[in-house]
Motif scaffolding. Structure first.
Motif, short mmCIF file in Angstrom:
data_model
loop_
_atom_site.label_atom_id
_atom_site.label_comp_id
_atom_site.label_asym_id
_atom_site.label_seq_id
_atom_site.Cartn_x
_atom_site.Cartn_y
_atom_site.Cartn_z
N VAL A 177 0.87 -1.18 0.00
CA VAL A 177 0.00 0.00 0.00
C VAL A 177 0.91 1.23 0.00
O VAL A 177 1.58 1.52 0.99
N GLU A 178 0.95 1.92 -1.11
CA GLU A 178 1.84 3.06 -1.26
C GLU A 178 1.27 4.29 -0.54
O GLU A 178 0.10 4.35 -0.19
N GLY A 179 2.13 5.29 -0.35
CA GLY A 179 1.70 6.56 0.22
C GLY A 179 1.65 6.61 1.72
O GLY A 179 0.90 7.41 2.30
N THR A 180 2.47 5.79 2.40
CA THR A 180 2.44 5.78 3.86
C THR A 180 2.80 7.15 4.44
O THR A 180 3.73 7.81 3.99
N PRO A 181 2.06 7.58 5.47
CA PRO A 181 2.41 8.83 6.18
C PRO A 181 3.42 8.59 7.30
O PRO A 181 3.90 9.55 7.91
#
Length: 355
Positions: A226-230
């Motif tokens: 899952v890309e886009g980790t904060p």
């Protein structure tokens, strides 16, 4: 949570444990914080040296008690001692660390135990086996792997696949992750809900640049990141993000003991030595169970408003939970028998009435 001297299972099996059981008492001061237990195994490992009266943590390793440190030790533990209550013990050959697990109940893995490990050859292999006799990250050793087992403790057996006992090596990208390189991934938490397995990962280990999520819809054979980790490092040696090592709180088979529809996880910023920059403090987040792969749906513990927790959108503004400290990735569950949440690391066991 409260703290109980605790070691990884293999150490407890070899050395024995302090007797522990739950008790009932009308004068137990039930708390909303994590509190330390009354039993410890300091003969197996020296605890981290960050204990002192007045830090809000009741440190049994430091012999703090209610009389000597009432501000830290004002809460009575519900567990007064613990022991491993089954046997004889049956060692399972394995090589690696962490060994986090979840109890699955989907259509493709009914009642199976799904384990993840780091930095080792995996289950079914002892060091010295032809497939586990060298630290070769292209053949024997993997940075993060998954194995599926079935049976009743202690009689567990691998669920064999085309890869043998090991379901997946080099999760999630299939690339050998030599320590501290860009493809070095370390598991921090695992959860199975219905037919999907979620894996929370750290990359690279110890001082991670990020924590992130991957999932599998084919019983662990393949993984999607899952890309886009904060949950990324703010700057070198920064304590933020606090959520780079997400340790999921498992709640029974198929997460069925959960009652409010949220998945909860505890987290620290480094995989180990977290006391160096984070003072050992532990943070909390939650997400609706049907939105686990949506980073924007996560909310972070921001303190209390009276008796109610405050959930905020900004992970960097989160505050630590009361009474819980660790220097290293641990494991957390809800225990229905004593109606308590338990957190275990390499030195201690904590309990709490609420996450």
């Amino acid at each position: 949570m409260r703290r109980l001297g605790y070691v990884y299972l293999i150490l407890a099996l070899l050395a024995g444990v302090c007797p522990v059981s739950s008790h009932e008492s009308n004068d137990i001061n039930v708390s909303d914080v994590w509190v330390q237990d009354v039993c410890h195994l300091n003969n197996l490992r020296n605890p981290p040296d960050f204990s002192f009266c007045g830090n809000g943590i009741c440190e049994n390793f430091d012999d703090e008690i209610v009389e000597s440190c009432p501000d830290d030790c004002g809460y009575e533990p519900v567990i007064d001692h613990a022991e491993i209550g089954f046997g004889p013990y049956k060692p399972i050959p394995s090589h690696g660390d962490l060994w986090l697990s979840t109890w699955a109940n989907g259509s493709t893995h009914d009642g199976e135990l799904i384990f993840t490990w780091g930095d080792g050859c995996g289950a079914g292999l002892d060091w010295g086996h032809p497939d586990c006799d060298t630290f070769d990250w292209d053949s024997d050793v993997t940075d993060a792997g998954v194995v599926v087992m079935t049976g009743t403790v202690p009689d567990l057996a691998c669920v064999m696949s085309s890869s043998g006992c090991l379901r997946t090596r080099d999760v999630p990208d299939g690339i050998s992750g030599f320590p501290h390189t860009v493809h070095d991934d370390k598991p921090a938490g695992i959860l199975a809900v219905d037919d999907r397995i979620y894996l929370f990962l750290v990359s690279p280990q110890r001082e991670p640049l990020k924590g992130y999520l991957a999932y599998s819809d084919d019983d662990g054979q393949s993984w999607t990141v899952v890309e886009g980790t904060p949950w990324v490092q703010e700057s070198p040696n920064s304590e933020r993000s606090y959520f780079r090592c997400p340790m999921v709180i498992n709640m029974g088979k198929n997460y069925s003991l959960n009652t409010d529809g949220y998945v909860y996880f505890l987290s620290i910023g480094w995989a180990w030595d977290w006391d160096i920059i984070g003072d050992g403090r532990v943070y909390l987040a939650r997400v609706p169970v049907d939105s686990i792969i949506t980073y924007g749906a996560y909310r972070y513990f921001g303190g209390m408003n009276g008796s109610e927790p405050i959930w905020i959108e900004n992970p960097d503004a989160a505050v630590p939970v009361d009474g819980l400290v660790t220097t290293i990735i641990g494991s957390a569950i809800y225990h229905p028998g004593i109606e308590r949440y338990l957190f275990l690391d390499s030195t201690a066991l904590y309990e709490a009435e609420h996450p």
